[in-house]
Design a protein around this motif. Structure first.
Motif, mmCIF file in Angstrom:
data_model
loop_
_atom_site.group_PDB
_atom_site.id
_atom_site.type_symbol
_atom_site.label_atom_id
_atom_site.label_comp_id
_atom_site.label_asym_id
_atom_site.label_seq_id
_atom_site.Cartn_x
_atom_site.Cartn_y
_atom_site.Cartn_z
ATOM 1 N N GLU A 76 -3.618 -1.814 -3.331
ATOM 2 C CA GLU A 76 -3.316 -3.123 -2.747
ATOM 3 C C GLU A 76 -2.568 -3.018 -1.419
ATOM 4 N N GLY A 77 -2.280 -1.802 -0.968
ATOM 5 C CA GLY A 77 -1.651 -1.623 0.342
ATOM 6 C C GLY A 77 -0.145 -1.712 0.340
ATOM 7 N N PHE A 78 0.499 -1.612 -0.832
ATOM 8 C CA PHE A 78 1.963 -1.629 -0.903
ATOM 9 C C PHE A 78 2.506 -0.219 -0.723
ATOM 10 N N GLN A 79 3.738 -0.143 -0.242
ATOM 11 C CA GLN A 79 4.406 1.141 -0.081
ATOM 12 C C GLN A 79 5.758 1.093 -0.764
ATOM 13 N N LEU A 80 6.125 2.187 -1.407
ATOM 14 C CA LEU A 80 7.426 2.281 -2.056
ATOM 15 C C LEU A 80 8.488 2.496 -0.995
ATOM 16 N N THR A 81 9.522 1.663 -1.017
ATOM 17 C CA THR A 81 10.537 1.730 0.035
ATOM 18 C C THR A 81 11.895 1.318 -0.511
ATOM 19 N N THR B 194 0.988 1.360 -12.251
ATOM 20 C CA THR B 194 1.632 0.666 -11.131
ATOM 21 C C THR B 194 1.417 1.414 -9.818
ATOM 22 N N GLN B 195 1.517 2.728 -9.841
ATOM 23 C CA GLN B 195 1.328 3.499 -8.612
ATOM 24 C C GLN B 195 -0.083 3.326 -8.070
ATOM 25 N N VAL C 240 11.692 -0.664 -4.192
ATOM 26 C CA VAL C 240 10.724 -1.741 -4.365
ATOM 27 C C VAL C 240 9.410 -1.367 -3.677
ATOM 28 N N TRP C 241 8.357 -2.110 -4.021
ATOM 29 C CA TRP C 241 7.061 -1.971 -3.372
ATOM 30 C C TRP C 241 6.917 -3.087 -2.350
#
Length: 236
Positions: A29-34, A22-23, A41-42
């Motif tokens: 894909e350009g998501f950030q954990l926040t 997942t990481q 969430v991503w």
């Protein structure tokens, strides 16, 4: 509509495997954990033309819990509420996140190796936290192959959104006269243009964006003048 997409599926893998996949997936894909409303969430996007996308992944007892949702665009850059990825409404916007959800599920359910002997299942303690990695004939499991972008995703050409943006921009030439129609036409056209700007029809997307922005401004001015005239504060 108004509800998140939620799914649960069994994979019976280690937490290390789930976190690694997942990481790597979200990073590419350009998501950030926040932090979002007390949840980890991503998140991807928060711009003027594309609303933010959210995905949440939890794992325990061999089961993956996956959620996905988007936010409503009131105005460019202004978002509220939540909606899932199913249904026909806003289908073009939902399609991007739906593709990513399907890709992540396939990655998490992928075989660890081809034609390997059966793995020895790991021991799990009472709180389901991971213990040392599974062993294969007494040896550590070979490193997980890094996530490779799903071929369908980069190959997708959102030229349909580019054309739609131009069409809505042309409709805006008339729609701005009635703000009730002008706002949704121009805003949706801008969203479509933002998606189509990376397509093979980039020129159409840019033209659609310009038209939609111009007539959104015209719609805003028209609605302000209408309010002033109705209130008697302004006379022609």
């Amino acid at each position: 509509m108004g509800q998140r997409f939620v799914t649960n599926f069994m994979i019976n893998r280690s937490e290390e495997f789930v976190w690694s996949v997942t990481q790597d997936f979200f990073a590419k894909e350009g998501f950030q954990l926040t932090e979002y409303k007390g949840e980890r969430v991503w998140k991807k996007g928060n711009g003027w033309f594309t609303g933010p996308q959210f995905m949440k992944v939890e794992y325990g007892n061999g089961q993956v819990h996956l959620e996905a949702w988007l936010k409503f665009a009131i105005l460019p850059g202004v978002y509220c509420g939540e909606y899932g990825i199913d249904g026909a409404l806003f289908f073009a916007v939902k399609a991007h996140l739906r593709t990513r959800v399907d890709a992540l599920i396939r990655l998490l359910m992928q075989p660890i190796g081809m034609s390997r002997p059966q793995m020895v299942q790991p021991l799990v303690n009472n709180n389901t936290s991971a213990v040392p990695p599974m062993a294969w004939q007494g040896q550590p499991v070979p490193p997980i192959q890094p996530y490779q972008s799903i071929p369908q995703m980069p190959a997708r050409d959102p030229k349909g959104q580019a054309v739609a943006s131009l069409v809505l921009g042309l409709v805006g030439i008339i729609a701005w006269v009635i703000p009730l129609f002008g706002y949704p036409v121009c805003i949706i056209g801008m969203i479509m243009g933002g998606m189509g700007i990376k397509s093979s029809k980039r020129g159409l997307a840019v033209a659609g964006l310009v038209l939609c922005i111009l007539f959104l401004v015209a719609t805003l001015i028209n609605s302000i003048l209408g309010v002033l005239i109705m209130s008697g504060s302004y006379y022609l």
